[in-house]
Design a protein around this motif. Structure first.
Motif, mmCIF file in Angstrom:
data_model
loop_
_atom_site.group_PDB
_atom_site.id
_atom_site.type_symbol
_atom_site.label_atom_id
_atom_site.label_comp_id
_atom_site.label_asym_id
_atom_site.label_seq_id
_atom_site.Cartn_x
_atom_site.Cartn_y
_atom_site.Cartn_z
ATOM 1 N N TYR A 3 0.837 -1.200 0.000
ATOM 2 C CA TYR A 3 0.000 0.000 0.000
ATOM 3 C C TYR A 3 0.867 1.243 0.000
ATOM 4 O O TYR A 3 1.915 1.271 0.640
ATOM 5 C CB TYR A 3 -0.904 0.031 1.234
ATOM 6 C CG TYR A 3 -2.117 -0.841 1.120
ATOM 7 C CD1 TYR A 3 -3.306 -0.327 0.628
ATOM 8 C CD2 TYR A 3 -2.080 -2.172 1.493
ATOM 9 C CE1 TYR A 3 -4.438 -1.122 0.515
ATOM 10 C CE2 TYR A 3 -3.200 -2.972 1.382
ATOM 11 C CZ TYR A 3 -4.372 -2.443 0.892
ATOM 12 O OH TYR A 3 -5.474 -3.220 0.781
ATOM 13 N N THR A 4 0.395 2.273 -0.688
ATOM 14 C CA THR A 4 0.982 3.603 -0.584
ATOM 15 C C THR A 4 -0.162 4.592 -0.450
ATOM 16 O O THR A 4 -1.250 4.375 -0.983
ATOM 17 C CB THR A 4 1.831 3.981 -1.821
ATOM 18 O OG1 THR A 4 1.009 3.948 -2.975
ATOM 19 C CG2 THR A 4 3.013 3.054 -1.993
ATOM 20 N N LYS A 20 3.920 4.247 3.256
ATOM 21 C CA LYS A 20 3.960 2.942 2.613
ATOM 22 C C LYS A 20 3.610 1.839 3.597
ATOM 23 O O LYS A 20 3.752 1.991 4.795
ATOM 24 C CB LYS A 20 5.354 2.680 2.033
ATOM 25 C CG LYS A 20 5.723 3.647 0.933
ATOM 26 C CD LYS A 20 7.101 3.365 0.390
ATOM 27 C CE LYS A 20 7.388 4.385 -0.708
ATOM 28 N NZ LYS A 20 8.672 4.183 -1.321
ATOM 29 N N ASP A 21 3.149 0.740 3.038
ATOM 30 C CA ASP A 21 2.872 -0.496 3.758
ATOM 31 C C ASP A 21 1.899 -0.282 4.924
ATOM 32 O O ASP A 21 0.854 0.310 4.734
ATOM 33 C CB ASP A 21 4.180 -1.160 4.210
ATOM 34 C CG ASP A 21 5.088 -1.459 3.017
ATOM 35 O OD1 ASP A 21 4.553 -1.845 1.961
ATOM 36 O OD2 ASP A 21 6.313 -1.285 3.133
ATOM 37 N N ASN A 22 2.251 -0.737 6.142
ATOM 38 C CA ASN A 22 1.310 -0.646 7.266
ATOM 39 C C ASN A 22 0.992 0.794 7.653
ATOM 40 O O ASN A 22 -0.107 1.092 8.101
ATOM 41 C CB ASN A 22 1.841 -1.406 8.483
ATOM 42 C CG ASN A 22 1.606 -2.895 8.378
ATOM 43 O OD1 ASN A 22 0.899 -3.358 7.495
ATOM 44 N ND2 ASN A 22 2.207 -3.651 9.268
ATOM 45 N N ASP A 23 1.956 1.714 7.491
ATOM 46 C CA ASP A 23 1.685 3.119 7.787
ATOM 47 C C ASP A 23 0.588 3.653 6.873
ATOM 48 O O ASP A 23 -0.291 4.390 7.300
ATOM 49 C CB ASP A 23 2.949 3.970 7.648
ATOM 50 C CG ASP A 23 3.978 3.675 8.731
ATOM 51 O OD1 ASP A 23 3.588 3.173 9.803
ATOM 52 O OD2 ASP A 23 5.163 3.959 8.500
ATOM 53 N N VAL A 27 -3.572 4.670 7.862
ATOM 54 C CA VAL A 27 -4.205 5.933 7.473
ATOM 55 C C VAL A 27 -5.519 5.651 6.736
ATOM 56 O O VAL A 27 -6.524 6.325 6.974
ATOM 57 C CB VAL A 27 -3.250 6.793 6.610
ATOM 58 C CG1 VAL A 27 -3.986 7.943 5.945
ATOM 59 C CG2 VAL A 27 -2.123 7.331 7.469
ATOM 60 N N ILE A 28 -5.523 4.642 5.891
ATOM 61 C CA ILE A 28 -6.751 4.264 5.184
ATOM 62 C C ILE A 28 -7.814 3.806 6.186
ATOM 63 O O ILE A 28 -8.984 4.166 6.083
ATOM 64 C CB ILE A 28 -6.454 3.176 4.134
ATOM 65 C CG1 ILE A 28 -5.549 3.747 3.033
ATOM 66 C CG2 ILE A 28 -7.742 2.617 3.545
ATOM 67 C CD1 ILE A 28 -4.951 2.698 2.109
ATOM 68 N N ILE A 78 -11.434 -3.254 3.333
ATOM 69 C CA ILE A 78 -9.973 -3.373 3.297
ATOM 70 C C ILE A 78 -9.609 -4.831 3.609
ATOM 71 O O ILE A 78 -9.070 -5.135 4.678
ATOM 72 C CB ILE A 78 -9.296 -2.419 4.305
ATOM 73 C CG1 ILE A 78 -9.894 -1.018 4.210
ATOM 74 C CG2 ILE A 78 -7.791 -2.366 4.055
ATOM 75 C CD1 ILE A 78 -9.430 -0.079 5.288
ATOM 76 N N PRO A 79 -9.905 -5.727 2.689
ATOM 77 C CA PRO A 79 -9.701 -7.152 2.985
ATOM 78 C C PRO A 79 -8.249 -7.521 3.289
ATOM 79 O O PRO A 79 -8.002 -8.495 3.996
ATOM 80 C CB PRO A 79 -10.200 -7.856 1.717
ATOM 81 C CG PRO A 79 -10.296 -6.813 0.672
ATOM 82 C CD PRO A 79 -10.450 -5.504 1.368
ATOM 83 N N ASP A 80 -7.284 -6.743 2.810
ATOM 84 C CA ASP A 80 -5.879 -7.036 3.109
ATOM 85 C C ASP A 80 -5.530 -6.771 4.571
ATOM 86 O O ASP A 80 -4.469 -7.167 5.033
ATOM 87 C CB ASP A 80 -4.950 -6.207 2.223
ATOM 88 C CG ASP A 80 -5.012 -6.662 0.772
ATOM 89 O OD1 ASP A 80 -5.351 -7.838 0.541
ATOM 90 O OD2 ASP A 80 -4.744 -5.840 -0.112
#
Length: 139
Positions: A3-4, A20-23, A27-28, A78-80
């Motif tokens: 993710y970005t 990026k990634d978990n950060d 936020v999402i 956000i299934p991921d």
């Protein structure tokens, strides 16, 4: 999936700040928590928890409902982030002795991200280096 997420702020080099990634994922998730259902055209009418309209003046009795709402929104949109776990509690800190802060903790992998609200403001890192999260960073 990587993710970005671009924020509405700039880095030290005056370029758009990108997480990026978990950060980025957290936020999402925070945006999904803050989103009022039905407010953004093009998104499903039930997307968003509606933290301000539904839970602004909640009590500890409402925490289970809020937690279920957040987890359902994550599972649906956000299934991921299915492995994310959510905790909610009231906290009183040395910084805010006169206020109770509702803390929402989101665990992604080995990291815990926490946001807090007193019904008026959103806070990050309530225990140390407290900063108010501006809505321009979230929305």
């Amino acid at each position: 999936m990587a993710y970005t997420e671009a924020l509405l702020t700039t880095n030290n080099f005056k370029r758009p700040k990108v997480l990026k990634d978990n950060d980025a994922l957290v936020v999402i998730i925070v945006r999904l928590i803050m989103l009022e259902p039905g407010r953004i055209l093009g998104l499903p009418m039930d997307a968003g928890v509606g933290l301000v309209s539904k839970y602004r003046y909640c009590t500890e009795d409402d925490f289970d409902t809020l937690k279920v709402d957040i987890e359902n929104q994550i599972a649906k949109y956000i299934p991921d982030a299915q492995g994310a776990s959510v905790t909610i509690q009231f906290k009183q800190t040395e910084v805010f002795r006169d206020k109770k802060i509702m803390m929402i903790g989101i665990r992604l992998g080995n990291n815990i991200y926490a946001i807090g609200t007193d019904g008026e403001n959103i806070y990050q890192n309530v225990d140390s280096n407290t900063r108010v999260i501006s809505l321009s960073d979230l929305l």
